[in-house]
Design a protein around this motif. Structure first.
Motif, PDB file in Angstrom:
ATOM      1  N   ASP A 143     -31.799  -8.986  19.924  1.00  0.00           N
ATOM      2  CA  ASP A 143     -32.549  -8.011  19.986  1.00  0.00           C
ATOM      3  C   ASP A 143     -32.604  -7.435  18.375  1.00  0.00           C
ATOM      4  O   ASP A 143     -33.490  -6.211  18.446  1.00  0.00           O
ATOM      5  N   LEU A 144     -32.414  -7.471  17.660  1.00  0.00           N
ATOM      6  CA  LEU A 144     -33.012  -7.627  16.280  1.00  0.00           C
ATOM      7  C   LEU A 144     -34.202  -8.730  15.549  1.00  0.00           C
ATOM      8  O   LEU A 144     -33.663 -10.118  16.357  1.00  0.00           O
ATOM      9  N   THR A 145     -34.889  -8.215  15.008  1.00  0.00           N
ATOM     10  CA  THR A 145     -35.508  -8.594  13.943  1.00  0.00           C
ATOM     11  C   THR A 145     -35.433  -9.141  12.200  1.00  0.00           C
ATOM     12  O   THR A 145     -34.601  -7.711  11.943  1.00  0.00           O
ATOM     13  N   PRO A 146     -35.110  -9.979  12.311  1.00  0.00           N
ATOM     14  CA  PRO A 146     -34.524 -10.683  10.479  1.00  0.00           C
ATOM     15  C   PRO A 146     -35.447  -9.434   9.310  1.00  0.00           C
ATOM     16  O   PRO A 146     -36.554  -9.385   9.865  1.00  0.00           O
ATOM     17  N   PRO A 147     -35.046  -9.198   8.354  1.00  0.00           N
ATOM     18  CA  PRO A 147     -33.825  -9.704   8.302  1.00  0.00           C
ATOM     19  C   PRO A 147     -32.299  -8.392   8.757  1.00  0.00           C
ATOM     20  O   PRO A 147     -33.124  -7.983   8.591  1.00  0.00           O
ATOM     21  N   PHE A 148     -31.426  -9.080   8.748  1.00  0.00           N
ATOM     22  CA  PHE A 148     -30.423  -7.973   9.079  1.00  0.00           C
ATOM     23  C   PHE A 148     -29.076  -8.464   8.264  1.00  0.00           C
ATOM     24  O   PHE A 148     -28.419  -9.567   8.075  1.00  0.00           O
ATOM     25  N   GLY A 149     -28.023  -7.576   8.641  1.00  0.00           N
ATOM     26  CA  GLY A 149     -26.453  -8.334   7.735  1.00  0.00           C
ATOM     27  C   GLY A 149     -26.169  -8.170   8.863  1.00  0.00           C
ATOM     28  O   GLY A 149     -25.729  -7.760   9.998  1.00  0.00           O
ATOM     29  N   VAL A 150     -24.335  -8.946   9.131  1.00  0.00           N
ATOM     30  CA  VAL A 150     -23.407  -9.041   9.369  1.00  0.00           C
ATOM     31  C   VAL A 150     -22.541  -8.852   8.437  1.00  0.00           C
ATOM     32  O   VAL A 150     -21.986  -9.848   7.599  1.00  0.00           O
ATOM     33  N   PHE A 151     -21.020  -8.249   9.054  1.00  0.00           N
ATOM     34  CA  PHE A 151     -19.928  -7.907   8.847  1.00  0.00           C
ATOM     35  C   PHE A 151     -19.443  -8.366   9.695  1.00  0.00           C
ATOM     36  O   PHE A 151     -18.741  -8.191  10.898  1.00  0.00           O
ATOM     37  N   THR A 152     -17.984  -9.966   9.463  1.00  0.00           N
ATOM     38  CA  THR A 152     -17.121 -10.309  10.273  1.00  0.00           C
ATOM     39  C   THR A 152     -15.799  -9.868   9.568  1.00  0.00           C
ATOM     40  O   THR A 152     -15.372  -9.949   8.876  1.00  0.00           O
ATOM     41  N   THR A 153     -14.018  -9.516  10.818  1.00  0.00           N
ATOM     42  CA  THR A 153     -13.291  -9.515  10.909  1.00  0.00           C
ATOM     43  C   THR A 153     -12.264 -10.392   9.726  1.00  0.00           C
ATOM     44  O   THR A 153     -11.579  -9.861   9.416  1.00  0.00           O
ATOM     45  N   ASN A 154     -12.468 -11.428  10.267  1.00  0.00           N
ATOM     46  CA  ASN A 154     -12.068 -12.514  10.368  1.00  0.00           C
ATOM     47  C   ASN A 154     -12.466 -13.884  10.057  1.00  0.00           C
ATOM     48  O   ASN A 154     -13.799 -13.460  10.236  1.00  0.00           O
ATOM     49  N   ASN A 155     -11.913 -15.022   9.515  1.00  0.00           N
ATOM     50  CA  ASN A 155     -12.435 -16.098   9.439  1.00  0.00           C
ATOM     51  C   ASN A 155     -13.092 -16.674  10.927  1.00  0.00           C
ATOM     52  O   ASN A 155     -13.763 -17.650  10.894  1.00  0.00           O
ATOM     53  N   ARG A 156     -12.655 -16.149  12.296  1.00  0.00           N
ATOM     54  CA  ARG A 156     -12.678 -16.734  13.420  1.00  0.00           C
ATOM     55  C   ARG A 156     -13.700 -15.895  13.395  1.00  0.00           C
ATOM     56  O   ARG A 156     -15.081 -16.850  14.015  1.00  0.00           O
ATOM     57  N   MET A 157     -14.152 -14.820  13.428  1.00  0.00           N
ATOM     58  CA  MET A 157     -15.353 -14.110  13.282  1.00  0.00           C
ATOM     59  C   MET A 157     -16.715 -14.935  13.094  1.00  0.00           C
ATOM     60  O   MET A 157     -17.576 -14.582  13.255  1.00  0.00           O
ATOM     61  N   PHE A 158     -15.797 -15.149  11.923  1.00  0.00           N
ATOM     62  CA  PHE A 158     -17.283 -15.578  10.384  1.00  0.00           C
ATOM     63  C   PHE A 158     -17.338 -17.062  11.196  1.00  0.00           C
ATOM     64  O   PHE A 158     -19.018 -17.358  11.612  1.00  0.00           O
ATOM     65  N   TRP A 159     -16.739 -18.068  11.449  1.00  0.00           N
ATOM     66  CA  TRP A 159     -16.716 -19.184  12.151  1.00  0.00           C
ATOM     67  C   TRP A 159     -17.582 -19.500  13.271  1.00  0.00           C
ATOM     68  O   TRP A 159     -19.033 -19.284  13.692  1.00  0.00           O
ATOM     69  N   GLY A 160     -17.907 -18.191  14.293  1.00  0.00           N
ATOM     70  CA  GLY A 160     -18.493 -17.576  15.403  1.00  0.00           C
ATOM     71  C   GLY A 160     -19.886 -17.312  14.760  1.00  0.00           C
ATOM     72  O   GLY A 160     -21.212 -18.118  15.640  1.00  0.00           O
ATOM     73  N   VAL A 161     -20.505 -16.381  14.047  1.00  0.00           N
ATOM     74  CA  VAL A 161     -21.418 -16.035  13.111  1.00  0.00           C
ATOM     75  C   VAL A 161     -22.144 -17.172  12.803  1.00  0.00           C
ATOM     76  O   VAL A 161     -22.971 -17.268  13.427  1.00  0.00           O
ATOM     77  N   ILE A 162     -21.671 -17.691  12.052  1.00  0.00           N
ATOM     78  CA  ILE A 162     -21.851 -18.741  11.455  1.00  0.00           C
ATOM     79  C   ILE A 162     -22.747 -19.984  12.705  1.00  0.00           C
ATOM     80  O   ILE A 162     -23.935 -20.750  12.999  1.00  0.00           O
ATOM     81  N   ALA A 163     -22.010 -19.858  13.910  1.00  0.00           N
ATOM     82  CA  ALA A 163     -22.632 -21.012  14.985  1.00  0.00           C
ATOM     83  C   ALA A 163     -23.691 -20.250  16.039  1.00  0.00           C
ATOM     84  O   ALA A 163     -24.465 -20.720  16.303  1.00  0.00           O
ATOM     85  N   ALA A 164     -23.722 -18.776  15.972  1.00  0.00           N
ATOM     86  CA  ALA A 164     -24.268 -18.445  16.139  1.00  0.00           C
ATOM     87  C   ALA A 164     -26.131 -18.260  15.476  1.00  0.00           C
ATOM     88  O   ALA A 164     -27.124 -18.635  16.395  1.00  0.00           O
ATOM     89  N   ILE A 165     -25.921 -17.951  14.191  1.00  0.00           N
ATOM     90  CA  ILE A 165     -26.899 -18.058  13.634  1.00  0.00           C
ATOM     91  C   ILE A 165     -27.395 -19.891  13.260  1.00  0.00           C
ATOM     92  O   ILE A 165     -28.701 -19.897  13.280  1.00  0.00           O
ATOM     93  N   SER A 166     -26.684 -20.406  13.654  1.00  0.00           N
ATOM     94  CA  SER A 166     -26.758 -22.187  14.320  1.00  0.00           C
ATOM     95  C   SER A 166     -27.823 -22.349  15.349  1.00  0.00           C
ATOM     96  O   SER A 166     -29.049 -23.251  15.274  1.00  0.00           O
ATOM     97  N   ARG A 167     -27.319 -21.780  16.466  1.00  0.00           N
ATOM     98  CA  ARG A 167     -28.331 -21.459  17.938  1.00  0.00           C
ATOM     99  C   ARG A 167     -29.560 -20.778  18.022  1.00  0.00           C
ATOM    100  O   ARG A 167     -29.858 -21.045  18.511  1.00  0.00           O
ATOM    101  N   LEU A 168     -29.693 -20.121  16.695  1.00  0.00           N
ATOM    102  CA  LEU A 168     -30.597 -18.962  17.131  1.00  0.00           C
ATOM    103  C   LEU A 168     -31.520 -19.661  15.873  1.00  0.00           C
ATOM    104  O   LEU A 168     -32.768 -19.213  15.997  1.00  0.00           O
TER     105      LEU A 168
END
Length: 355
Positions: free
Chosen positions: A243-268
């Motif tokens: 639902d967002l138009t790039p560019p946008f920022g992300v803050f994650t609370t720990n390394n599991r969340m970080f790797w989940g975000v990296i996967a989401a970025i790749s899939r999109l």
């Protein structure tokens, strides 16, 4: 003795009487030698120690503990042995063990109260000299604190607030700084929080830091929280990212969340940092197989370990003293995931999805 095996097929451990028989001395003489007492000739001492080596004698810690009221062990319970920060912390604590308690017993609770409860019961039964707990909230934790010198590290739970010594990182301030960096330095108007479970106090503090930075900037909070695994985090992130138009920022609370975000970025099919700028807390280190260096808050494991062992020593020396809480600053490292450090190669997961 060294070659003999019992009915079980295992060789029984050598006893004091075996050492005495092998060395041709009395059990009392063996005991004097092993305890470093005087009134033993050097020749007798060498003969006894030669027998100790020949029979691979290691002693009986349980029996020694009955005499000294010390087990020589420190119990450590961490939430996730796979987390790089917790591994660093474990190593840093082990490096600071004393001659009085030279052995570290490690338990991995996997963030589960029942698993933590089992380790607490075991460590209490083993009569560990002290405890270091990164708590999930096991019901018997307050009982352990009352019985054993204990330091609570990294996060806390209501049952031991004000009851136990704590070493905590300044999670709120670090999260605020990282989000403010995305807003003020990089001009992001949309910053997403991808968070773990709020029942973990460090995660809750990091979320509050995100909220304070967003409110100060007058921006809308976009939160996907209560995730446990990277897959959970990836699914939650994808729902918001679409639902967002790039560019946008992300803050994650720990390394599991970080790797989940990296996967989401790749899939999109998005790119870092052209489309998405990512920050986190949790000592991700060099994300080598992605080619990325995270912009991250790094909790200084060696300082946390030093403060923890300091509090344990004080608590052991004076069990009745008032509990203390020590706060450790979190270091901020700037890397490629926010664009502050240029990418030197095309990262594997920072472009379009493979295949």
């Amino acid at each position: 003795m060294s070659a003999e095996r019992g009915a079980s097929g295992l060789r029984p451990p050598a006893r004091l009487v075996d050492i005495a028989e092998h060395a041709g001395v009395s059990v009392k003489t063996v005991s004097r030698v092993l305890n470093g007492e005087q009134y033993v000739t050097e020749a007798t001492r060498r003969r006894v120690m030669d027998s100790v080596d020949a029979l691979s004698y290691v002693g009986d810690a349980a029996a020694a503990g009955l005499r000294t009221r010390r087990s020589g062990t420190v119990g450590l319970i961490i939430p996730d042995v796979r987390n790089g920060y917790f591994s660093l912390l474990t190593r840093a604590i082990e490096e600071r063990l004393t001659s009085a308690s030279p052995t570290l017993l490690l338990g991995d609770s996997d963030e589960e109260q029942a698993q933590e409860e089992r380790y607490l019961r075991t460590f209490r039964q083993q009569r560990v000299d002290s405890l270091i707990v990164l708590p999930a909230g096991a019901p018997s934790l307050p009982d352990a604190v009352h019985e054993i010198p204990t330091v609570i590290v990294d996060r806390t739970v209501p049952a031991v607030e004000g009851l136990a010594d704590h070493v905590l990182a300044d999670d709120h301030r670090a999260a605020d700084r990282l989000v403010e960096h995305l807003v003020r330095h990089h001009g992001m108007r949309d910053v997403v929080l991808v968070a773990g479970r709020r029942s973990v106090s460090s995660v809750a503090e990091r979320e509050r830091g995100y909220q304070s930075a967003m409110r100060r900037a007058g921006l809308v909070e976009r939160v996907s929280g209560e995730h446990v695994t990277p897959d959970d985090a990836a699914a939650g992130a994808i729902r918001i990212f679409r639902d967002l138009t790039p560019p946008f920022g992300v803050f994650t609370t720990n390394n599991r969340m970080f790797w989940g975000v990296i996967a989401a970025i790749s899939r999109l099919g998005l790119q870092i940092p052209r489309d998405v700028l990512v920050t986190t807390i949790d000592s991700i280190g060099e994300a080598t197989y992605t080619g990325l260096k995270p912009t991250q808050g790094v909790v200084p494991a060696h300082e946390v370990a030093a403060r923890t062992m300091e509090l344990l020593a004080d608590r052991s020396a004076d069990p009745a003293r008032a509990p203390r809480t020590l706060t450790v600053d979190i270091d901020i490292e700037f890397g490629t995931t926010c664009g502050c450090v240029p990418l030197t190669a095309s990262p594997l997961l920072a472009g379009s999805s493979p295949g």
